[in-house]
Design a protein around this motif. Structure first.
Motif, PDB file in Angstrom:
ATOM      1  N   SER A  24      12.183 -22.189  88.699  1.00  0.00           N
ATOM      2  CA  SER A  24      13.116 -21.844  89.773  1.00  0.00           C
ATOM      3  C   SER A  24      12.759 -20.464  90.336  1.00  0.00           C
ATOM      4  N   VAL A  25      13.463 -20.067  91.360  1.00  0.00           N
ATOM      5  CA  VAL A  25      13.239 -18.762  91.982  1.00  0.00           C
ATOM      6  C   VAL A  25      13.520 -17.645  90.981  1.00  0.00           C
ATOM      7  N   TRP A  26      14.520 -17.831  90.147  1.00  0.00           N
ATOM      8  CA  TRP A  26      14.865 -16.806  89.163  1.00  0.00           C
ATOM      9  C   TRP A  26      13.739 -16.588  88.153  1.00  0.00           C
ATOM     10  N   HIS A  27      13.073 -17.648  87.755  1.00  0.00           N
ATOM     11  CA  HIS A  27      11.940 -17.502  86.838  1.00  0.00           C
ATOM     12  C   HIS A  27      10.845 -16.655  87.475  1.00  0.00           C
ATOM     13  N   TRP A  28      10.529 -16.942  88.734  1.00  0.00           N
ATOM     14  CA  TRP A  28       9.477 -16.193  89.420  1.00  0.00           C
ATOM     15  C   TRP A  28       9.865 -14.736  89.627  1.00  0.00           C
ATOM     16  N   LEU A  29      11.137 -14.454  89.900  1.00  0.00           N
ATOM     17  CA  LEU A  29      11.583 -13.069  90.050  1.00  0.00           C
ATOM     18  C   LEU A  29      11.470 -12.300  88.739  1.00  0.00           C
ATOM     19  N   ILE A  30      11.790 -12.948  87.646  1.00  0.00           N
ATOM     20  CA  ILE A  30      11.658 -12.297  86.335  1.00  0.00           C
ATOM     21  C   ILE A  30      10.195 -12.022  86.019  1.00  0.00           C
ATOM     22  N   VAL A  31       9.323 -12.966  86.308  1.00  0.00           N
ATOM     23  CA  VAL A  31       7.884 -12.756  86.089  1.00  0.00           C
ATOM     24  C   VAL A  31       7.381 -11.603  86.950  1.00  0.00           C
ATOM     25  N   LEU A  32       7.801 -11.544  88.214  1.00  0.00           N
ATOM     26  CA  LEU A  32       7.404 -10.458  89.109  1.00  0.00           C
ATOM     27  C   LEU A  32       7.888  -9.114  88.597  1.00  0.00           C
ATOM     28  N   LEU A  33       9.109  -9.053  88.111  1.00  0.00           N
ATOM     29  CA  LEU A  33       9.661  -7.821  87.554  1.00  0.00           C
ATOM     30  C   LEU A  33       8.854  -7.357  86.342  1.00  0.00           C
ATOM     31  N   ILE A  34       8.498  -8.268  85.469  1.00  0.00           N
ATOM     32  CA  ILE A  34       7.714  -7.910  84.282  1.00  0.00           C
ATOM     33  C   ILE A  34       6.326  -7.399  84.683  1.00  0.00           C
ATOM     34  N   VAL A  35       5.703  -8.057  85.659  1.00  0.00           N
ATOM     35  CA  VAL A  35       4.379  -7.612  86.123  1.00  0.00           C
ATOM     36  C   VAL A  35       4.460  -6.211  86.715  1.00  0.00           C
ATOM     37  N   VAL A  36       5.488  -5.939  87.506  1.00  0.00           N
ATOM     38  CA  VAL A  36       5.658  -4.606  88.094  1.00  0.00           C
ATOM     39  C   VAL A  36       5.902  -3.569  87.011  1.00  0.00           C
ATOM     40  N   LEU A  37       6.695  -3.903  85.994  1.00  0.00           N
ATOM     41  CA  LEU A  37       6.946  -2.959  84.906  1.00  0.00           C
ATOM     42  C   LEU A  37       5.692  -2.689  84.082  1.00  0.00           C
ATOM     43  N   VAL A  38       4.866  -3.693  83.891  1.00  0.00           N
ATOM     44  CA  VAL A  38       3.665  -3.510  83.066  1.00  0.00           C
ATOM     45  C   VAL A  38       2.592  -2.739  83.832  1.00  0.00           C
ATOM     46  N   PHE A  39       2.312  -3.136  85.055  1.00  0.00           N
ATOM     47  CA  PHE A  39       1.201  -2.545  85.791  1.00  0.00           C
ATOM     48  C   PHE A  39       1.609  -1.378  86.684  1.00  0.00           C
ATOM     49  N   GLY A  40       2.815  -1.346  87.155  1.00  0.00           N
ATOM     50  CA  GLY A  40       3.250  -0.294  88.069  1.00  0.00           C
ATOM     51  C   GLY A  40       2.904  -0.647  89.502  1.00  0.00           C
ATOM     52  N   THR A  41       3.661  -0.101  90.420  1.00  0.00           N
ATOM     53  CA  THR A  41       3.460  -0.441  91.828  1.00  0.00           C
ATOM     54  C   THR A  41       2.174   0.144  92.387  1.00  0.00           C
ATOM     55  N   LYS A  42       1.760   1.305  91.903  1.00  0.00           N
ATOM     56  CA  LYS A  42       0.545   1.940  92.422  1.00  0.00           C
ATOM     57  C   LYS A  42      -0.693   1.103  92.094  1.00  0.00           C
ATOM     58  N   LYS A  43      -0.784   0.626  90.866  1.00  0.00           N
ATOM     59  CA  LYS A  43      -1.925  -0.213  90.486  1.00  0.00           C
ATOM     60  C   LYS A  43      -1.926  -1.527  91.261  1.00  0.00           C
ATOM     61  N   LEU A  44      -0.761  -2.100  91.445  1.00  0.00           N
ATOM     62  CA  LEU A  44      -0.678  -3.361  92.189  1.00  0.00           C
ATOM     63  C   LEU A  44      -1.073  -3.157  93.649  1.00  0.00           C
ATOM     64  N   LYS A  45      -0.698  -2.002  94.226  1.00  0.00           N
ATOM     65  CA  LYS A  45      -1.079  -1.696  95.610  1.00  0.00           C
ATOM     66  C   LYS A  45      -2.595  -1.549  95.709  1.00  0.00           C
ATOM     67  N   ASN A  46      -3.198  -0.833  94.770  1.00  0.00           N
ATOM     68  CA  ASN A  46      -4.650  -0.665  94.766  1.00  0.00           C
ATOM     69  C   ASN A  46      -5.354  -1.999  94.566  1.00  0.00           C
ATOM     70  N   LEU A  47      -4.812  -2.835  93.713  1.00  0.00           N
ATOM     71  CA  LEU A  47      -5.395  -4.151  93.464  1.00  0.00           C
ATOM     72  C   LEU A  47      -5.352  -4.997  94.723  1.00  0.00           C
ATOM     73  N   GLY A  48      -4.234  -4.935  95.438  1.00  0.00           N
ATOM     74  CA  GLY A  48      -4.101  -5.691  96.680  1.00  0.00           C
ATOM     75  C   GLY A  48      -5.072  -5.227  97.745  1.00  0.00           C
ATOM     76  N   SER A  49      -5.244  -3.913  97.891  1.00  0.00           N
ATOM     77  CA  SER A  49      -6.170  -3.406  98.905  1.00  0.00           C
ATOM     78  C   SER A  49      -7.616  -3.710  98.518  1.00  0.00           C
ATOM     79  N   ASP A  50      -7.943  -3.642  97.224  1.00  0.00           N
ATOM     80  CA  ASP A  50      -9.291  -3.993  96.785  1.00  0.00           C
ATOM     81  C   ASP A  50      -9.586  -5.466  97.030  1.00  0.00           C
ATOM     82  N   LEU A  51      -8.614  -6.305  96.749  1.00  0.00           N
ATOM     83  CA  LEU A  51      -8.785  -7.742  96.979  1.00  0.00           C
ATOM     84  C   LEU A  51      -8.946  -8.036  98.474  1.00  0.00           C
ATOM     85  N   GLY A  52      -8.159  -7.369  99.292  1.00  0.00           N
ATOM     86  CA  GLY A  52      -8.274  -7.548 100.747  1.00  0.00           C
ATOM     87  C   GLY A  52      -9.628  -7.099 101.266  1.00  0.00           C
TER      88      GLY A  52
END
Length: 78
Positions: free
Chosen positions: A5-33
């Motif tokens: 469900s949507v709630w499962h995906w939101l919880i997974v997203l929250l855990i990923v943000v807590l583990v990696f941090g927003t800065k790393k995820l932003k850098n990962l997104g720009s590198d992938l782009g």
């Protein structure tokens, strides 16, 4: 138990943000782009060999016109 469900995906997203941090995820997104953009440019250049040859010739010409470049031959010390 088939789909999440949507709630499962939101919880997974929250855990990923807590583990990696927003800065790393932003850098990962720009590198992938950047990688995707480079791949697309490579596919465009590879599809027409004549265009790639013309692009190389233009680049070589612009390097030859550059007055600030110093061409030096390196020699080994005896």
């Amino acid at each position: 138990m088939g789909s999440f469900s949507v709630w499962h995906w939101l919880i997974v997203l929250l855990i990923v943000v807590l583990v990696f941090g927003t800065k790393k995820l932003k850098n990962l997104g720009s590198d992938l782009g950047g990688a995707v953009k480079g791949f697309k440019d490579g596919m465009k250049d590879g599809s027409t060999p004549e265009a790639a040859a013309e692009k190389t010739a233009v680049t070589d010409q612009s390097k030859a016109d550059d007055k600030t470049t110093i061409d030096v031959d390196a020699k080994q010390k005896s």
